[in-house]
Design an enzyme around this catalytic site. Structure first.
Site, PDB file in Angstrom:
ATOM      1  N   TRP A   1      -3.028  -2.964  -1.339  1.00  0.00           N
ATOM      2  CA  TRP A   1      -2.725  -4.398  -1.448  1.00  0.00           C
ATOM      3  C   TRP A   1      -3.612  -5.052  -0.401  1.00  0.00           C
ATOM      4  O   TRP A   1      -3.393  -4.911   0.798  1.00  0.00           O
ATOM      5  CB  TRP A   1      -1.241  -4.633  -1.178  1.00  0.00           C
ATOM      6  CG  TRP A   1      -0.813  -6.056  -1.383  1.00  0.00           C
ATOM      7  CD1 TRP A   1      -0.481  -6.660  -2.560  1.00  0.00           C
ATOM      8  CD2 TRP A   1      -0.671  -7.052  -0.364  1.00  0.00           C
ATOM      9  NE1 TRP A   1      -0.143  -7.971  -2.336  1.00  0.00           N
ATOM     10  CE2 TRP A   1      -0.251  -8.241  -0.996  1.00  0.00           C
ATOM     11  CE3 TRP A   1      -0.858  -7.065   1.013  1.00  0.00           C
ATOM     12  CZ2 TRP A   1      -0.014  -9.416  -0.315  1.00  0.00           C
ATOM     13  CZ3 TRP A   1      -0.630  -8.242   1.711  1.00  0.00           C
ATOM     14  CH2 TRP A   1      -0.201  -9.408   1.045  1.00  0.00           C
TER      15      TRP A   1
ATOM     16  N   GLU B   1      16.677 -20.126  -1.676  1.00  0.00           N
ATOM     17  CA  GLU B   1      16.400 -18.882  -2.396  1.00  0.00           C
ATOM     18  C   GLU B   1      16.034 -19.191  -3.859  1.00  0.00           C
ATOM     19  O   GLU B   1      15.133 -18.564  -4.427  1.00  0.00           O
ATOM     20  CB  GLU B   1      17.632 -17.959  -2.310  1.00  0.00           C
ATOM     21  CG  GLU B   1      17.606 -16.713  -3.178  1.00  0.00           C
ATOM     22  CD  GLU B   1      16.476 -15.731  -2.871  1.00  0.00           C
ATOM     23  OE1 GLU B   1      15.723 -15.940  -1.917  1.00  0.00           O
ATOM     24  OE2 GLU B   1      16.347 -14.753  -3.638  1.00  0.00           O
TER      25      GLU B   1
ATOM     26  N   GLU C   1       7.851 -17.728  -6.688  1.00  0.00           N
ATOM     27  CA  GLU C   1       7.322 -16.366  -6.716  1.00  0.00           C
ATOM     28  C   GLU C   1       6.886 -15.938  -8.111  1.00  0.00           C
ATOM     29  O   GLU C   1       5.863 -15.278  -8.259  1.00  0.00           O
ATOM     30  CB  GLU C   1       8.398 -15.359  -6.254  1.00  0.00           C
ATOM     31  CG  GLU C   1       8.637 -15.324  -4.779  1.00  0.00           C
ATOM     32  CD  GLU C   1       9.741 -14.326  -4.422  1.00  0.00           C
ATOM     33  OE1 GLU C   1       9.530 -13.515  -3.529  1.00  0.00           O
ATOM     34  OE2 GLU C   1      10.824 -14.366  -5.027  1.00  0.00           O
TER      35      GLU C   1
ATOM     36  N   CYS D   1       0.817  -1.217   0.000  1.00  0.00           N
ATOM     37  CA  CYS D   1       0.000   0.000   0.000  1.00  0.00           C
ATOM     38  C   CYS D   1       0.841   1.251   0.000  1.00  0.00           C
ATOM     39  O   CYS D   1       1.886   1.303   0.626  1.00  0.00           O
ATOM     40  CB  CYS D   1      -0.802   0.117   1.272  1.00  0.00           C
ATOM     41  SG  CYS D   1      -2.014  -1.086   1.515  1.00  0.00           S
TER      42      CYS D   1
HETATM   43  N1  HGA Z   1      -6.175  -3.469   5.588  1.00  0.00           N
HETATM   44  C1  HGA Z   1      -6.395  -2.522   4.517  1.00  0.00           C
HETATM   45  C2  HGA Z   1      -5.082  -1.918   4.037  1.00  0.00           C
HETATM   46  C3  HGA Z   1      -4.165  -2.979   3.534  1.00  0.00           C
HETATM   47  C4  HGA Z   1      -2.721  -2.601   3.401  1.00  0.00           C
HETATM   48  O1  HGA Z   1      -2.155  -1.779   4.122  1.00  0.00           O
HETATM   49  N2  HGA Z   1      -2.013  -3.241   2.444  1.00  0.00           N
HETATM   50  O2  HGA Z   1      -0.653  -3.020   2.253  1.00  0.00           O
HETATM   51  C5  HGA Z   1      -7.164  -3.147   3.372  1.00  0.00           C
HETATM   52  O3  HGA Z   1      -7.222  -4.374   3.240  1.00  0.00           O
HETATM   53  O4  HGA Z   1      -7.728  -2.397   2.584  1.00  0.00           O
END
Ligand code: HGA
Length: 613
Positions: A74, A486, A493, A2
């Site tokens: 996120w 790794e 990933e 985020c």
């Molecule tokens: N919990 C909030 C913000 C998520 C967050 O900080 N992600 O990096 C949400 O799910 O919207």
């Protein structure tokens, strides 16, 4: 992960908000949004597409204002859909963005619903918006202080109110947030961001907010309050720092993806990391390092993900070269584990971003247990981790855009090897001659890495076969076991192939049951003391029809044969061999992912700097 950007100004700040989001984009996100104070009301645009599309939507919606907040999300609570995207509104009055997780959201939601608040999302964040609206008394700064006192968990928030134009309030606890002051072009402006990088080119005058701070942004002025132990707040002054943040805007050049570019940047990144290292001295890690190194007789490394594997490699170096007992712990486990602290421990945290929430929390936990000596290996000089630790070594990998870490990993290893040599010097476990040999080998690493990168075409040929598999095993022994881990992590990933790594001696204790002709077995085979043991392990795989893909040092005498594919590495590189052996594993993951057509730089569900727990 985020990102938050917020601003008050006399000019339209929407372009700055959007540009800030674009600078945070590389961290990974699944939705984004902007809200402004316009025409006496709240307006917002939100999208589950990229920030570039959000910009078009904003232009079409005619969103423009001198007061606004913006967010890349996120998802932690609630699916990545538009109605869960931030900013969240309450009652057409409060607009709010949030990074982090509110742990008591269920309880607060029930309480607010009982008071008649209607929830439009499944997020934990929306409870904060309604809580602020519920407590609002005409003064947003005061209201936010009372609201955050009700929150459990981690947050960085930016919020504004319909009734108070040209005012944005921010608060942080457990997630980073900075205040930016306007430059000569717009001296009245005030900005908020989750990372100074979002404000690069907008302002270099930055205040790093401390845990528990609440900040009030108005035109030409700002106030900060700190949270006291009794949950009251008191005004506080925080230093303004001049920060020349990178924009993160790296050109791709001839490369197809940032990850490929970053793999190929490793010789330069290592050279930059070693620049200025004229000799081994504790002061490479900061003033007072000699005193600290003398005062400790254990090392505890705390890290997550790829950084955990660099720490796991360093354990071998620290114990064998510096002869210092070392343990390595996954930060998210350590922070909640009932452990036995030893005040004579050097607590080493490793983090690319320096903002990894679990590692920061583990660091604080270690300190709270009475272990005051802390050191970080980190790629961002201005990060919380560097500010929190007594000592630091800043790697110079440069901005890493690909979510799957590559150059950050190898430069961490370089920093950790320097730490090993410095501790060995202080403890008298290396002679000056041995130290000089190690340092010479380090300086030669950029050249040695170039030779390994030249193996790319051979790795591409293997990747074609890997792209058709759904499982893979990785084997290594000793110093190269963390490298196998790794390698498996990289493949998981970005190619989404299920991969697991084992110390080769463990095969017969379980995983050998998985070996069939359908299971590729990647093996890291340096010419070290364990080579003959490793060769026996390879026989065990061949005997079960397993197909081996071996990265073997030139002098190992492991040759291509039926079911045994070999890529020949350069001569064995001694203790620093892991830094070379990880590179073909990065290339294998990268080219396998390309062959499968995945989004290499932004793998599904993952984010770059993991700022939530
Ligand atoms: N919990 C909030 C913000 C998520 C967050 O900080 N992600 O990096 C949400 O799910 O919207």
């Amino acid at each position: 992960m985020c990102g938050i950007v917020g601003a008050v100004s006399t000019r339209n700040i929407v372009p700055i908000l959007v540009q800030g989001l674009q600078r945070l984009e590389y961290r990974g996100y699944d939705s984004c949004g902007v809200a402004v104070h316009q025409g006496g009301a709240l307006r917002r645009s939100r999208s589950t597409a990229r920030v570039a599309e959000l910009r078009q939507q904003i232009d079409a919606d005619g969103v423009a204002s001198g007061t606004g907040i913006a967010h890349t999300r996120w998802a932690t609570h609630g699916a990545p859909v538009v109605h869960n995207a931030h900013p969240h509104f309450s009652g057409g009055k409060i607009a709010l963005v949030h990074n982090g997780i509110i742990e008591n959201h269920d309880e607060l939601r029930a309480e607010l619903q009982a008071k008649g608040y209607v929830f439009e999302s499944q997020t934990d964040t929306e409870v904060i918006a309604h809580l602020v609206a519920h407590l609002y008394d005409g003064d947003l700064f005061d209201t936010v202080q009372r609201a955050v006192a009700r929150l459990h968990g981690a947050y960085a928030i930016a919020v504004f109110c319909r009734d108070e134009p040209h005012r944005v309030v921010g608060a942080r606890y457990g997630s980073p947030l900075v205040l930016g002051l306007g430059d000569d072009a717009d001296p009245e402006a005030r900005y908020l961001a989750s990372d100074a990088m979002a404000l690069a080119g907008v302002t270099d005058r930055i205040v790093y907010l401390e845990e528990g701070d609440v900040v009030d942004l108005q035109l030409g002025k700002h106030w900060i309050s700190e949270r006291l132990a009794d949950d009251n707040f008191a005004p506080v002054l925080r230093d303004v720092k001049i920060v020349h943040a990178h924009t993160g805007a790296a050109e791709l050049g001839p490369y197809r993806h940032y990850m490929q570019k970053e793999i190929f940047e490793q010789p330069r990144a290592i050279a930059d990391t070693l620049e200025g290292v004229e000799g081994i001295t504790p002061e490479l890690f900061g003033d007072g390092a000699y005193r600290v190194f003398k005062a400790i007789d254990r090392v505890l490394i705390l890290a997550c993900g790829t950084s955990y594997y660099s720490g796991s490699t360093a354990k071998y170096w620290l114990e064998s070269i510096a002869r210092i007992p070392t343990s390595v712990e996954i930060a998210s486990e350590y922070r909640y584990r009932d452990s036995v602290p030893d005040p004579r421990t050097l607590v080493v945290t490793i983090s690319q971003s320096g903002e990894t929430a679990d590692t920061l929390a583990a660091l604080k936990h270690a300190r709270s247990l009475g272990m005051p000596h802390t050191l970080t290996i980190c790629n961002v000089a201005t990060s919380a981790m560097v500010r929190e630790c007594e000592l630091a070594y800043i790697t110079r990998a440069g901005v890493e855009v690909g979510v799957a870490s590559t150059k950050a990993f190898t430069t961490q290893l370089a920093g950790l090897f320097l730490l090993t040599l410095a501790l060995a010097q202080v403890r008298g476990t290396t002679t000056p001659e041995q130290e000089a040999v190690h340092l010479k080998a380090m300086r030669h690493l950029p050249v040695a890495l170039q030779a390994v990168l030249a193996l790319e075409p051979q790795v591409v040929a293997w990747a074609e076969a890997f792209a058709r598999k759904e499982n893979a095993l990785f084997l290594g022994r000793g110093l190269h076991y963390p490298i196998a881990l790794e390698g498996a992590l990289k493949l998981k990933e970005i190619s989404y192939i299920h991969a697991e790594a084992y110390p080769a001696g463990e095969l017969k204790h379980g995983p050998l049951a998985l070996v069939t002709s359908a299971m590729p077995v990647v093996t890291v085979a340096p010419n070290d003391a364990l080579l003959e043991k490793l060769k026996s392990n390879l026989q065990e795989v061949r005997a079960r029809g397993g197909e081996l893909f071996v990265f073997a040092d030139a002098d190992t005498r492991i040759e291509n044969a039926e079911g045994l594919h070999v890529i020949r590495m350069p001569e064995h590189y001694g203790a620093l061999s892991p830094i070379l052996h990880v590179v073909p594993l990065q290339l294998l993951a990268y080219h396998t992912a390309c062959a499968r057509g995945t989004d290499v730089d932004k793998p599904r569900n993952l984010a770059k700097s993991v700022t939530v727990e």
